[in-house]
Design an enzyme around this catalytic site. Structure first.
Site, PDB file in Angstrom:
ATOM      1  N   SER A 153       0.779  -1.224   0.036  1.00  0.00           N
ATOM      2  CA  SER A 153       0.026  -0.054  -0.031  1.00  0.00           C
ATOM      3  C   SER A 153       0.945   1.339  -0.106  1.00  0.00           C
ATOM      4  O   SER A 153       0.302   2.451  -0.291  1.00  0.00           O
ATOM      5  CB  SER A 153      -0.912   0.042   1.108  1.00  0.00           C
ATOM      6  N   GLN A 154       2.319   1.079   0.433  1.00  0.00           N
ATOM      7  CA  GLN A 154       3.089   2.167   0.425  1.00  0.00           C
ATOM      8  C   GLN A 154       3.231   3.059  -0.874  1.00  0.00           C
ATOM      9  O   GLN A 154       3.395   4.123  -1.078  1.00  0.00           O
ATOM     10  CB  GLN A 154       4.590   2.059   0.811  1.00  0.00           C
ATOM     11  N   ASP A 293       1.280  -6.995   9.054  1.00  0.00           N
ATOM     12  CA  ASP A 293       2.408  -6.975   9.774  1.00  0.00           C
ATOM     13  C   ASP A 293       2.340  -7.593  11.140  1.00  0.00           C
ATOM     14  O   ASP A 293       3.319  -7.868  11.966  1.00  0.00           O
ATOM     15  CB  ASP A 293       2.689  -5.597  10.110  1.00  0.00           C
ATOM     16  N   LYS A 320       8.571  -8.694   2.684  1.00  0.00           N
ATOM     17  CA  LYS A 320       8.695  -7.393   3.706  1.00  0.00           C
ATOM     18  C   LYS A 320      10.344  -7.646   3.865  1.00  0.00           C
ATOM     19  O   LYS A 320      10.948  -7.773   3.082  1.00  0.00           O
ATOM     20  CB  LYS A 320       8.065  -7.626   4.935  1.00  0.00           C
ATOM     21  N   ARG A 365      10.220  -7.809  13.172  1.00  0.00           N
ATOM     22  CA  ARG A 365       8.935  -8.471  13.827  1.00  0.00           C
ATOM     23  C   ARG A 365       9.289  -9.886  14.056  1.00  0.00           C
ATOM     24  O   ARG A 365       8.586 -10.361  14.764  1.00  0.00           O
ATOM     25  CB  ARG A 365       7.898  -7.999  12.498  1.00  0.00           C
TER      26      ARG A 365
END
Length: 413
Positions: A153-154, A293, A320, A365
């Site tokens: 979406s960035q 995320d 990611k 993460r």
């Protein structure tokens, strides 16, 4: 438990402040490697950024960077690597961007293709669609553009943020979109800086005209909050995260609802969320496309459920900081947990994990998620504990404090 400021909101606020007419003061921004890199990138482009621990002050320049030439190193930061080239394109000059080896592997092509379609002169210096990148900026006229935002979406957020800096505004038609709640964050924050975007289905109309500087408070990071919330559900304890609730801009606050489906008690107020473990975690199947995320967080506690946990529609987690689906599967297997994966899903079966070293793959993460597993698994260590600096430099101390408060014994790293 106090959670640091949102990375996503801090990055957008820095862009908006730099693009706005006047002086913006950000309150409680995230202090981490990613946001430090973004602020340094703005400084390299000639923006005045003054940083104190609790407030950052930015002098905006709607006309673009204050220098005619600059080199910006984006570190590991995806928002830095994707947002700043769009910001630089609105100015005039030659701006070179590069990033870490990890960030060089992550895609940029849908965004740079859209910028080229808008007339921006840019060159990928090595591999097409990836950093390093040179932008020879002469402003952006604007107009219509089509964008595939199915990988991140960035890409859409970068164009939305750029829109008011163009001469005609932008009409963006999106053919695919992942992590849609992050776009809602962008639209709400643009509104706070004086720009209203019209949306009809997959088309976004962004008017021209400068942003207006403002004071802006950054709310706590909902993705980061997933770790203490999961820890409470896993251990049968209770934790409250203030500053996040039903009024939050961030979609990842919905991770608490997933924990509720698994059997935890969840109270979501207007400005706080509380999760209390009940001693039981149920298996489930869950689509996490919009809160991807938090996939590693759920994967890390899934072995303790009473049935399989299947996470679906999360292909974008493969691009990611690492291939998170594969990293979760690899580490679960190290812990002796049965797991299977497909292109966009992972399924984890109940098992009592055994101690093992977690391969973090440089991904904050993965490190933070499997640290939560360690609350009920003696002998878990991390091969790169320091990678948490990307978003939560104080994570290990914060988890140790929770462990001590809950009487869970000594930490393992």
């Amino acid at each position: 438990m106090q959670v640091p400021g949102s990375k996503s909101i801090t990055a957008r606020a820095l862009f908006l402040a730099a693009a706005a007419r006047g002086t913006t003061v950000l309150r409680r921004p995230l202090l981490s490697d990613d946001t430090d890199g973004f602020a340094e990138g703005l400084s390299a482009l000639g923006y005045r950024v003054e940083r104190e621990p609790e407030t950052w002050t930015i002098e905006g320049r709607p006309e673009g960077p204050a220098v005619a030439e600059a080199e910006v190193f984006c570190r590991d930061g995806a928002t830095t690597a994707r947002f700043l080239p769009a910001l630089a394109a609105a100015g005039k000059g030659v701006f070179r961007f590069d990033a870490s080896a990890q960030m060089r592997r992550r895609p940029l092509g849908p965004l740079t293709g859209a910028l080229r379609a808008l007339g921006v002169d840019l060159t990928h210096e090595a591999q097409e669609g990836h950093h390093p990148l040179t932008v020879r900026a002469n402003g952006v006229q604007g107009g219509r553009v089509t964008l595939d935002s199915g990988l991140s979406s960035q890409f859409l957020t970068a164009l939305l943020l750029l829109g008011p800096l163009t001469r005609e505004g932008l009409r963006i038609t999106v053919t695919d979109l992942v992590s849609a709640p992050y776009v809602e964050i962008t639209l709400a924050m643009m509104r706070s800086f004086g720009v209203e975007v019209e949306r009809t289905g997959g088309t976004f109309v962004v008017p021209p005209g400068p942003y207006t500087a403002t004071g802006y408070a950054v709310e706590p990071d909902a993705s980061t909050a997933s770790y203490p919330l999961a820890a409470a559900a896993l251990t049968g304890r209770s934790v409250t995260v203030p500053g996040l609730g039903s009024s939050s801009l961030q979609g990842d606050v919905r991770f608490a609802e997933v924990l509720g489906r698994m059997g935890a008690e969840v109270r979501l107020g207007a400005d706080a969320v509380t999760v209390t473990g009940t001693g039981r975690l149920r298996g489930l199947t869950v689509n996490m496309r919009d809160i991807s995320d938090t996939v590693p967080t759920l994967a890390a506690i899934a072995p303790f459920a009473d049935g399989p946990v299947r996470i679906e529609d999360v292909y974008n987690t493969r691009i990611k900081e690492c291939d998170r689906l594969e990293a979760c599967a690899e580490n679960l297997r190290r812990l002796g947990v049965p797991v299977s994966t497909g292109r966009d899903w992972i399924e984890i079966h109940p098992a009592q994990p055994r101690g093992a070293e977690i391969a973090c793959h440089g991904d904050h993460r993965i490190a933070m998620s499997f640290s939560v597993t360690g609350l009920r698994t003696p002998g878990i260590t991390l091969d790169e504990p320091g990678c948490v600096k990307k978003t939560f430099p104080g994570f290990h101390q914060a988890l140790d404090d929770l462990r001590a408060a809950w009487g869970l014994g000594e930490p393992h790293r």
